[in-house]
Design a protein around this motif. Structure first.
Motif, PDB file in Angstrom:
ATOM      1  N   GLU A  33       0.827  -1.202   0.000  1.00 13.97           N
ATOM      2  CA  GLU A  33       0.000   0.000   0.000  1.00 13.97           C
ATOM      3  C   GLU A  33       0.869   1.264   0.000  1.00 13.97           C
ATOM      4  OE1 GLU A  33      -3.781   1.762   2.542  1.00 13.97           O
ATOM      5  OE2 GLU A  33      -2.856  -0.119   3.153  1.00 13.97           O
ATOM      6  N   ALA A  34       1.971   1.205   0.711  1.00  9.11           N
ATOM      7  CA  ALA A  34       2.881   2.346   0.804  1.00  9.11           C
ATOM      8  C   ALA A  34       3.526   2.662  -0.545  1.00  9.11           C
ATOM      9  CB  ALA A  34       3.974   2.073   1.836  1.00  9.11           C
ATOM     10  N   GLU A  35       3.841   1.636  -1.295  1.00 11.21           N
ATOM     11  CA  GLU A  35       4.596   1.798  -2.543  1.00 11.21           C
ATOM     12  C   GLU A  35       3.930   2.753  -3.527  1.00 11.21           C
ATOM     13  OE1 GLU A  35       7.727   1.692  -4.946  1.00 11.21           O
ATOM     14  OE2 GLU A  35       7.638   0.788  -2.960  1.00 11.21           O
ATOM     15  N   SER A  36       2.628   2.648  -3.707  1.00  9.41           N
ATOM     16  CA  SER A  36       1.963   3.523  -4.665  1.00  9.41           C
ATOM     17  C   SER A  36       2.045   4.985  -4.232  1.00  9.41           C
ATOM     18  CB  SER A  36       0.503   3.103  -4.873  1.00  9.41           C
ATOM     19  OG  SER A  36      -0.240   3.294  -3.690  1.00  9.41           O
ATOM     20  N   HIS A  37       1.899   5.248  -2.940  1.00  7.90           N
ATOM     21  CA  HIS A  37       1.996   6.625  -2.461  1.00  7.90           C
ATOM     22  C   HIS A  37       3.424   7.167  -2.602  1.00  7.90           C
ATOM     23  CE1 HIS A  37      -2.089   6.883  -1.034  1.00  7.90           C
ATOM     24  NE2 HIS A  37      -1.948   5.682  -0.509  1.00  7.90           N
ATOM     25  N   LEU A  38       4.410   6.317  -2.357  1.00  8.46           N
ATOM     26  CA  LEU A  38       5.804   6.753  -2.498  1.00  8.46           C
ATOM     27  C   LEU A  38       6.155   7.027  -3.959  1.00  8.46           C
ATOM     28  CD1 LEU A  38       7.444   4.369   0.109  1.00  8.46           C
ATOM     29  CD2 LEU A  38       6.996   6.824   0.357  1.00  8.46           C
ATOM     30  N   ARG A  39       5.636   6.211  -4.876  1.00  6.97           N
ATOM     31  CA  ARG A  39       5.875   6.450  -6.313  1.00  6.97           C
ATOM     32  C   ARG A  39       5.239   7.760  -6.758  1.00  6.97           C
ATOM     33  NH1 ARG A  39       4.760   0.981  -7.238  1.00  6.97           N
ATOM     34  NH2 ARG A  39       2.695   1.544  -7.962  1.00  6.97           N
ATOM     35  N   ILE A  40       4.012   8.009  -6.323  1.00  5.67           N
ATOM     36  CA  ILE A  40       3.325   9.258  -6.684  1.00  5.67           C
ATOM     37  C   ILE A  40       4.079  10.451  -6.101  1.00  5.67           C
ATOM     38  CG2 ILE A  40       1.222  10.619  -6.345  1.00  5.67           C
ATOM     39  CD1 ILE A  40      -0.320   7.902  -6.423  1.00  5.67           C
ATOM     40  N   ALA A  41       4.524  10.333  -4.852  1.00  2.95           N
ATOM     41  CA  ALA A  41       5.271  11.428  -4.220  1.00  2.95           C
ATOM     42  C   ALA A  41       6.541  11.735  -4.991  1.00  2.95           C
ATOM     43  CB  ALA A  41       5.603  11.080  -2.766  1.00  2.95           C
ATOM     44  N   SER A  42       7.258  10.709  -5.419  1.00  3.48           N
ATOM     45  CA  SER A  42       8.483  10.910  -6.200  1.00  3.48           C
ATOM     46  C   SER A  42       8.189  11.602  -7.516  1.00  3.48           C
ATOM     47  CB  SER A  42       9.176   9.569  -6.479  1.00  3.48           C
ATOM     48  OG  SER A  42       9.754   9.084  -5.310  1.00  3.48           O
ATOM     49  N   ALA A  43       7.149  11.150  -8.190  1.00  2.00           N
ATOM     50  CA  ALA A  43       6.785  11.765  -9.474  1.00  2.00           C
ATOM     51  C   ALA A  43       6.396  13.231  -9.284  1.00  2.00           C
ATOM     52  CB  ALA A  43       5.649  10.996 -10.132  1.00  2.00           C
ATOM     53  N   LEU A  44       5.614  13.520  -8.244  1.00  3.88           N
ATOM     54  CA  LEU A  44       5.194  14.908  -7.997  1.00  3.88           C
ATOM     55  C   LEU A  44       6.360  15.805  -7.631  1.00  3.88           C
ATOM     56  CD1 LEU A  44       1.911  14.205  -6.005  1.00  3.88           C
ATOM     57  CD2 LEU A  44       2.085  15.140  -8.315  1.00  3.88           C
ATOM     58  N   ALA A  45       7.371  15.214  -6.996  1.00  3.64           N
ATOM     59  CA  ALA A  45       8.557  15.996  -6.611  1.00  3.64           C
ATOM     60  C   ALA A  45       9.538  16.123  -7.772  1.00  3.64           C
ATOM     61  CB  ALA A  45       9.238  15.352  -5.410  1.00  3.64           C
ATOM     62  N   GLY A  46       9.270  15.402  -8.868  1.00  7.19           N
ATOM     63  CA  GLY A  46      10.156  15.479 -10.030  1.00  7.19           C
ATOM     64  C   GLY A  46      11.337  14.524  -9.936  1.00  7.19           C
ATOM     65  N   ASP A  47      11.245  13.532  -9.060  1.00  4.38           N
ATOM     66  CA  ASP A  47      12.315  12.544  -8.900  1.00  4.38           C
ATOM     67  C   ASP A  47      12.069  11.367  -9.839  1.00  4.38           C
ATOM     68  OD1 ASP A  47      13.344  14.106  -6.848  1.00  4.38           O
ATOM     69  OD2 ASP A  47      12.301  12.961  -5.287  1.00  4.38           O
ATOM     70  N   PHE A  48      12.456  11.548 -11.091  1.00  5.82           N
ATOM     71  CA  PHE A  48      12.257  10.490 -12.079  1.00  5.82           C
ATOM     72  C   PHE A  48      13.569   9.762 -12.291  1.00  5.82           C
ATOM     73  CE2 PHE A  48       9.262  13.878 -13.254  1.00  5.82           C
ATOM     74  CZ  PHE A  48       8.075  13.179 -13.119  1.00  5.82           C
ATOM     75  N   GLU A  49      13.463   8.450 -12.504  1.00  7.30           N
ATOM     76  CA  GLU A  49      14.658   7.663 -12.785  1.00  7.30           C
ATOM     77  C   GLU A  49      15.209   8.031 -14.154  1.00  7.30           C
ATOM     78  OE1 GLU A  49      14.266   3.455 -12.372  1.00  7.30           O
ATOM     79  OE2 GLU A  49      13.048   3.650 -10.570  1.00  7.30           O
ATOM     80  N   GLN A  50      16.528   8.121 -14.248  1.00  6.62           N
ATOM     81  CA  GLN A  50      17.187   8.401 -15.521  1.00  6.62           C
ATOM     82  C   GLN A  50      17.412   7.060 -16.236  1.00  6.62           C
ATOM     83  OE1 GLN A  50      17.860  11.516 -16.622  1.00  6.62           O
ATOM     84  NE2 GLN A  50      16.868  12.244 -14.760  1.00  6.62           N
ATOM     85  N   ARG A  51      17.049   7.011 -17.511  1.00  6.92           N
ATOM     86  CA  ARG A  51      17.243   5.773 -18.282  1.00  6.92           C
ATOM     87  C   ARG A  51      18.273   5.986 -19.347  1.00  6.92           C
ATOM     88  NH1 ARG A  51      12.525   1.916 -18.017  1.00  6.92           N
ATOM     89  NH2 ARG A  51      11.435   2.703 -16.238  1.00  6.92           N
TER      90      ARG A  51
END
Length: 119
Positions: free
Chosen positions: A101-119
């Protein structure tokens, strides 16, 4: 301390004075006292995110995790793009062992903060 006196002390003053007192308690790491001040403040100004978020943080740091979760869910329902509330909700759920349950909120928080993985 007498509970009537106790309640009067924490509820005393204008909303601005209570906000300042809550921040002082929080900064002094007296999270339970900060929460006691903030409960009344959130009731007085329920539409404001700042006091509710500090209340959730006070609950989190004083291990009142279900109360923290309740406040954070209220914030996220009202403002789905409030990234810090999402982050805190994810961390709160993690501390309760609710990792999926935590994982989805942490992923959304990262995306909203602009913390995207570099590929």
């Amino acid at each position: 301390m007498n509970t009537t006196y106790d309640a009067t002390y924490y509820a005393h003053g204008t909303p601005a004075e209570r906000w300042e007192r809550a921040q002082l308690f929080f900064d002094a790491k007296d999270y339970a006292a900060a929460a006691r001040v903030l409960v009344g403040l959130v009731e007085a100004v329920p539409e404001q995110t700042g006091p509710r978020l500090l209340l959730a943080r006070s609950y989190y740091h004083s291990a009142q995790l279900w109360r923290a979760e309740t406040e954070l869910r209220t914030i996220v329902e009202r403002d789905p793009v409030e990234h810090y509330a999402r982050l805190m909700l994810g961390r709160t759920l993690q501390r309760q062992g609710r990792y999926e349950e935590a994982e989805s909120h942490l992923r959304i928080a990262s995306a909203l903060a602009g913390d995207f993985e570099q590929r």
